[in-house]
Design a protein around this motif. Structure first.
Motif, PDB file in Angstrom:
ATOM      1  N   SER A  21       0.831  -1.208   0.000  1.00 60.64           N
ATOM      2  CA  SER A  21       0.000   0.000   0.000  1.00 60.64           C
ATOM      3  C   SER A  21       0.866   1.258   0.000  1.00 60.64           C
ATOM      4  O   SER A  21       2.073   1.206   0.272  1.00 60.64           O
ATOM      5  CB  SER A  21      -0.926   0.010   1.220  1.00 60.64           C
ATOM      6  OG  SER A  21      -0.199   0.294   2.398  1.00 60.64           O
ATOM      7  N   ILE A  24       0.707   5.869   4.830  1.00 58.28           N
ATOM      8  CA  ILE A  24      -0.370   6.586   5.531  1.00 58.28           C
ATOM      9  C   ILE A  24       0.249   7.181   6.797  1.00 58.28           C
ATOM     10  O   ILE A  24       0.854   6.453   7.590  1.00 58.28           O
ATOM     11  CB  ILE A  24      -1.518   5.632   5.927  1.00 58.28           C
ATOM     12  CG1 ILE A  24      -2.128   4.961   4.695  1.00 58.28           C
ATOM     13  CG2 ILE A  24      -2.566   6.361   6.755  1.00 58.28           C
ATOM     14  CD1 ILE A  24      -3.041   3.792   5.028  1.00 58.28           C
ATOM     15  N   GLN A  30      -6.306  11.420  14.687  1.00 57.87           N
ATOM     16  CA  GLN A  30      -6.896  10.088  14.483  1.00 57.87           C
ATOM     17  C   GLN A  30      -6.926   9.313  15.796  1.00 57.87           C
ATOM     18  O   GLN A  30      -7.916   8.660  16.125  1.00 57.87           O
ATOM     19  CB  GLN A  30      -6.091   9.286  13.451  1.00 57.87           C
ATOM     20  CG  GLN A  30      -6.217   9.770  12.030  1.00 57.87           C
ATOM     21  CD  GLN A  30      -5.227   9.050  11.130  1.00 57.87           C
ATOM     22  OE1 GLN A  30      -4.038   8.974  11.427  1.00 57.87           O
ATOM     23  NE2 GLN A  30      -5.725   8.522  10.025  1.00 57.87           N
ATOM     24  N   LEU A  70      -6.901   0.481   9.805  1.00 60.91           N
ATOM     25  CA  LEU A  70      -6.324   0.929   8.535  1.00 60.91           C
ATOM     26  C   LEU A  70      -6.220  -0.191   7.499  1.00 60.91           C
ATOM     27  O   LEU A  70      -5.987   0.076   6.321  1.00 60.91           O
ATOM     28  CB  LEU A  70      -4.943   1.545   8.781  1.00 60.91           C
ATOM     29  CG  LEU A  70      -4.917   2.830   9.598  1.00 60.91           C
ATOM     30  CD1 LEU A  70      -3.470   3.228   9.907  1.00 60.91           C
ATOM     31  CD2 LEU A  70      -5.661   3.949   8.896  1.00 60.91           C
ATOM     32  N   PRO A  72      -8.463  -2.221   5.931  1.00 66.42           N
ATOM     33  CA  PRO A  72      -9.314  -2.126   4.736  1.00 66.42           C
ATOM     34  C   PRO A  72      -8.854  -1.028   3.775  1.00 66.42           C
ATOM     35  O   PRO A  72      -8.865  -1.209   2.555  1.00 66.42           O
ATOM     36  CB  PRO A  72     -10.703  -1.822   5.303  1.00 66.42           C
ATOM     37  CG  PRO A  72     -10.665  -2.379   6.689  1.00 66.42           C
ATOM     38  CD  PRO A  72      -9.257  -2.143   7.166  1.00 66.42           C
ATOM     39  N   ARG A  73      -8.432   0.099   4.320  1.00 72.19           N
ATOM     40  CA  ARG A  73      -7.928   1.190   3.463  1.00 72.19           C
ATOM     41  C   ARG A  73      -6.688   0.742   2.700  1.00 72.19           C
ATOM     42  O   ARG A  73      -6.573   0.995   1.490  1.00 72.19           O
ATOM     43  CB  ARG A  73      -7.618   2.418   4.332  1.00 72.19           C
ATOM     44  CG  ARG A  73      -7.000   3.558   3.561  1.00 72.19           C
ATOM     45  CD  ARG A  73      -6.746   4.744   4.450  1.00 72.19           C
ATOM     46  NE  ARG A  73      -5.976   5.750   3.746  1.00 72.19           N
ATOM     47  CZ  ARG A  73      -5.538   6.851   4.304  1.00 72.19           C
ATOM     48  NH1 ARG A  73      -5.815   7.129   5.571  1.00 72.19           N
ATOM     49  NH2 ARG A  73      -4.828   7.712   3.611  1.00 72.19           N
ATOM     50  N   MET A  74      -5.783   0.083   3.384  1.00 72.24           N
ATOM     51  CA  MET A  74      -4.566  -0.393   2.723  1.00 72.24           C
ATOM     52  C   MET A  74      -4.906  -1.331   1.573  1.00 72.24           C
ATOM     53  O   MET A  74      -4.353  -1.221   0.475  1.00 72.24           O
ATOM     54  CB  MET A  74      -3.635  -1.071   3.723  1.00 72.24           C
ATOM     55  CG  MET A  74      -3.007  -0.130   4.702  1.00 72.24           C
ATOM     56  SD  MET A  74      -2.038  -1.033   5.941  1.00 72.24           S
ATOM     57  CE  MET A  74      -1.437   0.314   6.942  1.00 72.24           C
ATOM     58  N   THR A  76      -7.874  -1.705  -0.110  1.00 73.54           N
ATOM     59  CA  THR A  76      -8.645  -1.130  -1.219  1.00 73.54           C
ATOM     60  C   THR A  76      -7.856  -0.099  -2.011  1.00 73.54           C
ATOM     61  O   THR A  76      -8.121   0.085  -3.193  1.00 73.54           O
ATOM     62  CB  THR A  76      -9.971  -0.519  -0.731  1.00 73.54           C
ATOM     63  OG1 THR A  76      -9.703   0.489   0.236  1.00 73.54           O
ATOM     64  CG2 THR A  76     -10.883  -1.578  -0.141  1.00 73.54           C
ATOM     65  N   GLU A  77      -6.887   0.560  -1.370  1.00 68.10           N
ATOM     66  CA  GLU A  77      -6.060   1.510  -2.110  1.00 68.10           C
ATOM     67  C   GLU A  77      -4.945   0.819  -2.887  1.00 68.10           C
ATOM     68  O   GLU A  77      -4.430   1.379  -3.849  1.00 68.10           O
ATOM     69  CB  GLU A  77      -5.475   2.566  -1.170  1.00 68.10           C
ATOM     70  CG  GLU A  77      -6.522   3.528  -0.645  1.00 68.10           C
ATOM     71  CD  GLU A  77      -5.957   4.592   0.289  1.00 68.10           C
ATOM     72  OE1 GLU A  77      -4.740   4.585   0.581  1.00 68.10           O
ATOM     73  OE2 GLU A  77      -6.759   5.449   0.734  1.00 68.10           O
TER      74      GLU A  77
END
Length: 151
Positions: A21, A24, A30, A70, A72-74, A76-77
């Motif tokens: 990924s 971030i 956060q 984090l 899911p973000r990693m 999907t990105e």
């Protein structure tokens, strides 16, 4: 971003590193928002002055659950799982470890390995091993087996 066009292509990647990924940055804002959401206001997370005095990291450290959030973000990105995907579902975690603390203000990224692809009704279950690296640190801050259902 790694694009995987078909289920056959995805299945052929089982056992391999698929993607890394983008970085971030984990911020104090956060961490504070997660503390509000969960009620975990331990000073190592939310008191920068005390943490700077008492911890060897120069300040606060992120909650382990923030690191997990984090994932899911990693994924999907970093990975496009194809045009025929109707829905992705977070199915849970099998194993999670936090080998090192994550100092707030540092950057993290996920190295993503597809461990397995298992058929389920109307889709597949993907077992991803995500190793979360922190910039400038030798040890990962998290290693997790993350289960995602692809329909």
């Amino acid at each position: 971003m790694r694009s995987i066009a078909t289920l056959d292509e995805l299945q052929a990647l089982a056992g391999q590193e698929v993607a890394t990924s983008d970085w971030i940055t984990v911020t104090q804002e956060q961490v504070n928002r997660l503390a509000e959401a969960t009620g975990d206001h331990q000073w190592i997370h939310v008191d920068p002055e005390r943490a700077a005095r008492a911890l060897p990291y120069g300040g606060t450290v992120a909650h382990g659950f923030l690191t997990l959030a984090l994932l899911p973000r990693m994924l999907t990105e970093a990975i496009d799982l194809g045009p025929d995907v109707k829905m992705l579902l977070n199915y849970g975690l099998n194993r999670v470890r936090f080998p090192a603390p994550l100092p707030v203000g540092r950057r993290v990224r996920g190295v993503i390995v597809l461990q397995s692809v298992e058929a389920i009704p109307a889709g597949v279950q993907l077992a991803w091993e995500v190793t979360v690296q922190c910039e400038g640190m030798d040890k990962p801050v998290c290693v997790a087996e993350f289960l995602v259902r692809r329909y």
